[in-house]
Design a protein around this motif. Structure first.
Motif, PDB file in Angstrom:
ATOM      1  N   GLU A 139       0.821  -1.198   0.000  1.00  0.00           N
ATOM      2  CA  GLU A 139       0.000   0.000   0.000  1.00  0.00           C
ATOM      3  C   GLU A 139       0.861   1.258   0.000  1.00  0.00           C
ATOM      4  O   GLU A 139       0.449   2.313   0.446  1.00  0.00           O
ATOM      5  CB  GLU A 139      -1.007  -0.015   1.152  1.00  0.00           C
ATOM      6  N   PHE A 165      11.813  14.148  -9.036  1.00  0.00           N
ATOM      7  CA  PHE A 165      10.837  13.780 -10.058  1.00  0.00           C
ATOM      8  C   PHE A 165      10.298  12.374  -9.834  1.00  0.00           C
ATOM      9  O   PHE A 165       9.109  12.120  -9.998  1.00  0.00           O
ATOM     10  CB  PHE A 165      11.486  13.885 -11.438  1.00  0.00           C
ATOM     11  N   ASP A 166      11.165  11.465  -9.445  1.00  0.00           N
ATOM     12  CA  ASP A 166      10.737  10.068  -9.319  1.00  0.00           C
ATOM     13  C   ASP A 166      10.485   9.618  -7.889  1.00  0.00           C
ATOM     14  O   ASP A 166      10.146   8.458  -7.666  1.00  0.00           O
ATOM     15  CB  ASP A 166      11.761   9.135  -9.984  1.00  0.00           C
ATOM     16  N   GLU A 193       1.581   0.382  -5.878  1.00  0.00           N
ATOM     17  CA  GLU A 193       0.348   1.146  -6.090  1.00  0.00           C
ATOM     18  C   GLU A 193       0.047   1.345  -7.579  1.00  0.00           C
ATOM     19  O   GLU A 193      -1.007   1.849  -7.946  1.00  0.00           O
ATOM     20  CB  GLU A 193       0.471   2.536  -5.472  1.00  0.00           C
ATOM     21  N   PRO A 252      12.051   4.585 -12.316  1.00  0.00           N
ATOM     22  CA  PRO A 252      11.882   3.920 -11.027  1.00  0.00           C
ATOM     23  C   PRO A 252      10.420   4.005 -10.605  1.00  0.00           C
ATOM     24  O   PRO A 252       9.811   5.075 -10.715  1.00  0.00           O
ATOM     25  CB  PRO A 252      12.762   4.733 -10.080  1.00  0.00           C
ATOM     26  N   HIS A 285      -0.997   0.465 -11.229  1.00  0.00           N
ATOM     27  CA  HIS A 285      -1.934  -0.523 -11.772  1.00  0.00           C
ATOM     28  C   HIS A 285      -1.755  -0.683 -13.280  1.00  0.00           C
ATOM     29  O   HIS A 285      -1.255   0.195 -13.951  1.00  0.00           O
ATOM     30  CB  HIS A 285      -3.372  -0.151 -11.401  1.00  0.00           C
ATOM     31  N   ILE A 330       3.760   2.207   1.544  1.00  0.00           N
ATOM     32  CA  ILE A 330       4.305   2.892   2.702  1.00  0.00           C
ATOM     33  C   ILE A 330       5.540   2.202   3.278  1.00  0.00           C
ATOM     34  O   ILE A 330       6.354   2.842   3.928  1.00  0.00           O
ATOM     35  CB  ILE A 330       3.203   3.078   3.785  1.00  0.00           C
ATOM     36  N   ASN A 361       4.545  10.088  -8.120  1.00  0.00           N
ATOM     37  CA  ASN A 361       4.086   9.946  -6.730  1.00  0.00           C
ATOM     38  C   ASN A 361       3.399   8.606  -6.464  1.00  0.00           C
ATOM     39  O   ASN A 361       2.429   8.524  -5.731  1.00  0.00           O
ATOM     40  CB  ASN A 361       3.126  11.080  -6.356  1.00  0.00           C
ATOM     41  N   THR A 362       3.900   7.569  -7.085  1.00  0.00           N
ATOM     42  CA  THR A 362       3.282   6.248  -6.969  1.00  0.00           C
ATOM     43  C   THR A 362       4.378   5.204  -6.799  1.00  0.00           C
ATOM     44  O   THR A 362       5.342   5.211  -7.553  1.00  0.00           O
ATOM     45  CB  THR A 362       2.477   5.941  -8.246  1.00  0.00           C
TER      46      THR A 362
END
Lengths: 640, 223, 251
Positions: free
Chosen positions: C60, C222-223, C85, C74, C87, C62, C80-81
């Motif tokens: 999830e 950025f990543d 997370e 990466p 899909h 974290i 921001n994923t």
């Protein structure tokens, strides 16, 4: 034969028990602490807190975790907050009130003295975290902010956005790292604990598998602390991390530690529902969402209209209907059961019919989208990432998911199991939450156990060991334990079947969810045990583990964990079967009121059911620790 | 625990790189403003400035400092490049698809081009002054940069070479300006956006400013 | 959905790895990226092949366990994923997906897509803490911390230690990782007491681990799956400078 369980609860008035008991505990002098080794298994909040506190005291601590870093233990995923009786809001909160709320929330199935102590040390936990630099939310004056949580009437929950668990864990991890640098704590990451070693009746070490090399390692110590979390992954789909497992605690159970209240397992009402068949994890949406979201299903069975197209009059806000006093904010167990009831009756939504709506339409209309974004922005984003649906425009779909285990290893007031020298802290013990846990109490309990309780009680035990010297690892018990572990690995590797461990786990989870989930009945539980027996048999005939045992082999790790879950599941069913009442998260169909609410039976079941392992394929034996309530009035929980 | 075996820490190197870079950027302003004097009346103002500079002992000292600045900046650039290359011994199969500024990712490359340019530039002017290189035909004084410029830039090939180099110089400066501030820790939510804008303007002014001179001698100037 | 997967396979730390190509059909767009890999692994095991080894735990976003280099990014194409997370609906049906492990000298490959990130661990041990013993903390509200400062410290503290910053950096630098921790503690009063010592020690350790040097390309920001700002690197640089210039000599 019923064993007499000595819970070692100190005499004296409740509020003075811990302080006066502590004063009488024996100490180990600083010079002698260096000669004493302690093993801590697990690096979640409880484990890393305990390890760092023990390291600070000067013991030699060896820490084990299966992750590559202690910072990744699943405490990291806790969202909501951590409770403390600071009374910063002047809302008349107190240690007693926190204690009282926990007792009531746990449906009067917890031990008074332990719960009171957990509440008592809660304030120290907050102070310590603040000093460690944990960035709790603050108000504009710079003081700590709090929010309210389900089941209580005060605002005592400290939080760090939606990531309180992460921030607290990084706090304990930082204190752990400091001790590692000082040399008092040695880290052993990427290890799975396979067995606990008992030498002359005392826990003296563990057998751990090095996950990179497959090597079985012997580690000795004067005491062993288990902080290995809960067994919620027994349901396969749960809010837990995929690596979370019961095996470490289970090896202790097999070696004679009693396992208490295994059937008490919390099902969290607001998780993202199952979206596809390959899903292996359910993501939690914080309970705080129910502050503003309204839960509903269509009034018509099988109404497949788009939720926006269903007018008000065709919606059934069933929580508000059934529980007008608390509405959407009923405790977790009640909310979960109500959702299941609607879905089972055929009113569920989504393709599977196994979800209900959590709607923010009214809240957005009243408070504006910005206000909702400020409160729940990160949760809404997470929901959209996973489902691809924008919850600002369309109601969320939610369904209950296995979450937290109130049950666990039985411990006395010292947090010691029935095996001398073997301690269990945090979620891995049965401790403080009775039959249902209140939100934000788990972080509080884990940190209290680890930082402030265990370091005191363990010294009393270790005071006898200052002359013992290093525990050798070449003794017969180590030999046997290692041999046993190697044998089990060998057996699994030798099966050479066709089905993967995950596939077995999934089938096992389905049995548990259907037969020992939110609603239980005698017939179903008995059938569950039968199904588990059959599945276990099949497992040992058809499990497939590719590769070898002498390398990084994730399939072997999974298979070892699943192998233990059959027994865990059976014990859960046995425990649920003997508890002929409904209390907290444990709901027996046979014991409900006319309106379908839980019906407790205090006369016959006000006890902790602690189970003893009697051997493979033998029925476990239950011992009772009677619960007495001298400081709370035992009442019926009603949310109508 | 592993121990660092380098003399200067990574951030110290970063600081020195940024300080040297800032010094060079200041020098460019000075250099450009002197050069632009070439465009004023037949180069008399320029010659007077050159005369002043050659006779001033402080400038002599600054010349060494400038030289050191160049050397440090270039040497550190190489050190960083080699270290960073080694920090990823196995490269990615799919190159990084980042959307960060290309100016920043190609600092070493633009720096190398500027270095090559610098060699030519020194051959054309600075080494002539030092007497290491013969004066071009038609120039009688080693300090007569004006005549050297006239001869050089009336050759379209050289002008083109200089223009191209100024484009890369601009690219280098575009990132260098705000990067230096970042390296020195001079970062502020309020001022950093302004620094970025000023950096872009600076880079354009410097490269266009320098490019005007070959343009002038090639197309406008008539003896 | 159907995909061609090109995945880095490497038996162990010492063996030479190579890419292997798999084609995977019937992928649901609802699957997470890791569930897609689970699905692949199930097929591989049933065919008698060894499954692809990759790290994961919380699923999830974290815990920071997962981290794959997907099609040159990466954690894949979404900002921001984290990988878990991500899909499958983020990919084009029928496309090729290249999956590699993090690459850096300080992150040696252990097996397939699993790398050893203990270098980050040692940076933390060098000084990523506030030296306060259990029991010695003052009352929480005795030291108020302004909300803006506290919020900023939180932004820095949200690092999950996945190592994407290193993987995303053209120089394999770990500056963003170190800076996030240094900045969190440098901002709040509790952490200031030992901030000079901390930045000094952590930077020393970071250099010793063989990470690259920062050249301000900001690829890390950025990543970063948690969107941690490079402003914290500037703050670290500032802290470092003051630690060098204002260091007290102890006699």
């Amino acid at each position: 034969m019923m064993r007499q369980l000595d819970s070692k609860i100190p005499e004296g008035p409740l509020a003075e028990k811990w302080s006066s008991y502590k004063t009488g505990l024996r100490l180990v002098s600083p010079a002698n602490k260096k000669k004493i080794d302690i093993i801590v298994v697990g690096t979640g909040l409880a484990g890393s807190a305990a390890a760092s506190a023990l390291g600070e005291l000067g013991y030699n601590v060896k820490v084990f975790c299966f992750q590559d870093s202690p910072r990744r233990a699943h405490s990291v995923a806790a969202q909501g907050g951590i409770n403390a009786a600071k009374n910063y809001r002047n809302d008349n909160d107190s240690v007693y009130r926190l204690f009282h709320d926990m007792m009531k929330g746990g449906d009067y199935r917890a031990r008074e003295s332990n719960v009171y102590r957990a509440a008592e040390v809660s304030n120290d936990v907050i102070d310590h975290f603040t000093a460690l630099g944990v960035p709790f939310a603050r108000d504009y004056g710079g003081c700590l902010d709090t929010r309210s949580f389900g089941g209580v009437q005060v605002s005592r929950t400290f939080y760090a956005r939606g990531q309180t668990g992460q921030q607290c864990l990084l706090g304990t991890y930082s204190s752990l790292s400091r001790q590692v640098a000082k040399g008092t704590v040695t880290l052993h990451p990427r290890r799975d604990m396979l067995d606990v070693v008992i030498v002359e009746g005392k826990a003296r070490g563990i057998i751990a598998r090095n996950l990179l090399t497959g090597e079985l390692e012997r580690h000795s110590a004067h005491a062993v602390v288990l902080a290995t979390g809960g067994y919620g992954t027994v349901y396969y789909l749960s809010t837990l991390g995929l690596g979370s497992n019961a095996s470490a605690a289970w090896s202790a159970y097999r070696k004679g530690a009693l396992f208490a209240n295994p059937s008490f397992i919390q099902i969290h009402p607001t998780s993202i529902p199952v979206l596809n068949d390959y899903q292996c994890k359910l993501t939690l949406m914080s309970e705080s969402l129910r502050n503003d979201g309204r839960v509903w299903v269509p009034k018509e069975k099988g109404d497949k209209r788009h939720p926006a197209g269903i007018p008000e009059e065709d919606r059934d806000y069933y929580l508000e209907r059934r529980y007008p006093a608390f509405g959407n904010l009923v405790p977790r167990d009640v909310a979960s059961r109500a959702a299941k009831e609607r879905c089972d009756a055929g009113y569920g939504v989504g393709d599977t019919g196994l979800s209900v709506y959590l709607d923010f339409k009214d809240a957005i209309e009243k408070q504006g989208e910005k206000s909702i974004r400020d409160k729940y922005g990160n949760l809404f984003e997470m929901y959209e990432k996973i489902t691809g649906i924008n919850p600002y425009k369309q109601p969320m779909r939610i369904y209950p998911a296995g979450h937290y285990t109130m049950g666990g290893l039985w411990v006395d007031y010292n947090l010691m199991t029935t095996i001398p020298g073997l301690y269990a802290i945090g979620e891995s013990n049965f401790s403080d939450h009775g039959a249902n846990r209140l939100g934000a109490s788990s972080l509080m309990q884990c940190c209290g156990d680890g930082y402030f309780i265990l370091p005191n009680t363990i010294s009393d035990y270790l005071a006898d060991d200052i002359r013992t010297g290093k525990i050798p690892t070449d003794s017969a018990p180590f030999e046997e334990a290692e041999h046993g572990a190697a044998e089990k690995i060998g057996q699994i590797m030798a099966v050479g079947g066709k089905e993967t461990a995950s596939s077995f786990h999934k089938r096992l989870g389905k049995i548990m969810w259907d037969h020992c989930g939110m609603r239980r009945d005698a017939g179903g539980l008995k059938e569950g045990i039968e199904l588990l027996n059959r599945l276990e048999e099949e497992f040992w005939k058809n499990i497939c583990v590719p590769g070898t045992a002498g390398e990084l082999n994730q399939e072997l790790e999974k298979a070892l964990k699943v192998a233990d879950f059959f027994e865990v599941g059976r014990l859960m069913c046995e425990d649920a079967l003997q508890r002929e009442e409904s209390c907290g998260a444990h709901f027996r169909e046979e014991h409900q009121t006319e309106t379908g609410e839980a019906k407790r039976n205090d006369a016959s079941f006000a006890y902790v059911g602690a189970w003893e392992y009697t051997g493979r394929d033998k029925k476990p034996r239950m011992h009772k620790e009677p619960l007495t309530f001298d400081y709370v009035e035992v009442k019926e929980r009603s949310y109508k | 625990m592993k121990r660092s075996n380098t003399f200067l820490s990574s951030i110290s190197k970063k600081y020195i790189m940024a300080l040297a870079g800032m010094f060079l950027m200041l020098f460019l302003v000075f250099h450009l403003s002197t050069n632009l004097l070439m465009l004023v009346g037949d180069g008399e103002a320029f010659e007077r400035a050159v005369e002043f500079l050659t006779l001033n002992p402080a400038v002599k000292i600054m010349e060494y400092v400038l030289f050191a600045g160049f050397l440090i900046h270039i040497a550190l650039g190489f050190v960083l490049m080699i270290h960073n290359y080694r920090a990823r011994p196995v490269k990615y199969h799919r190159p990084l698809r980042t959307e960060t500024s290309p100016f920043s990712r190609f600092m070493f490359h633009t720096g190398m081009i500027i270095l090559v340019f610098l060699v030519f530039h020194f051959l054309h002017f600075f080494f002539v002054k030092l007497g290491w290189v013969d004066m071009p035909a038609g120039v009688s004084d080693r300090h007569d940069f004006y005549s050297m410029a006239v001869i050089l830039f009336q050759n379209p090939l050289y002008s083109a070479l200089y223009w191209l180099s100024f484009v890369f110089l601009g690219f280098h400066l575009k990132h260098a300006f705000q990067s230096a501030f970042q390296s020195l820790g001079l970062n502020h939510t309020k001022y950093t956006p302004a620094i970025k804008v000023i950096g872009t303007i600076y880079a354009i002014l410097i490269s266009v400013g320098f490019a005007i001179i070959p343009f002038y001698f090639l197309f406008i100037y008539s003896p | 959905m159907n995909f061609t997967l090109k995945i880095w396979r490497q038996k162990n730390a010492t063996s030479k790895g190579s890419f292997k190509t798999y084609s995977l059909d019937d992928v649901s767009p609802e699957m997470s990226f890791l569930e897609m890999l689970d699905y692949l692994n199930k097929m591989l095991i049933e065919q008698g092949e060894e499954p692809v080894v990759f790290e994961h735990d919380c699923r999830e976003g974290i815990c920071g366990s997962c981290g794959l280099y997907i099609n040159g990014r990466p954690h894949g194409p979404m900002r921001n994923t984290t990988t878990c997370e991500l899909h499958m609906r983020a990919f084009n049906d029928g496309g090729t997906i290249v999956i590699e492990p993090w690459r850096a000298k300080a992150f040696p490959v252990i097996k397939d897509l699993v790398v050893d990130r203990s270098s980050l661990e040692r940076i933390m041990q060098a000084g990523g803490f506030i030296s306060v013993n259990t029991g010695s903390a003052p009352e929480s509200n005795s030291n108020p911390v302004g909300k803006p400062v506290s919020d900023k410290a939180f932004d820095a503290a949200s690092c999950i230690g996945c190592g994407a910053c290193v993987a995303a950096c053209i120089n394999s630098s770990a500056m963003l990782f170190a800076a996030a921790k240094i900045a969190q503690y440098a901002l709040i009063p509790q952490g200031k007491t030992e901030s000079k010592e901390r930045v000094d020690q952590m930077v020393k350790q970071m250099d010793a681990e063989g990470f690259g040097f920062c050249s301000n390309t900001y690829g890390c920001e950025f990543d970063c799956p948690k969107g941690i700002s490079i402003d914290f690197i500037a703050l670290m640089n500032r802290e470092f400078f003051s630690s060098k210039v204002c260091k007290q000599r102890h006699t």
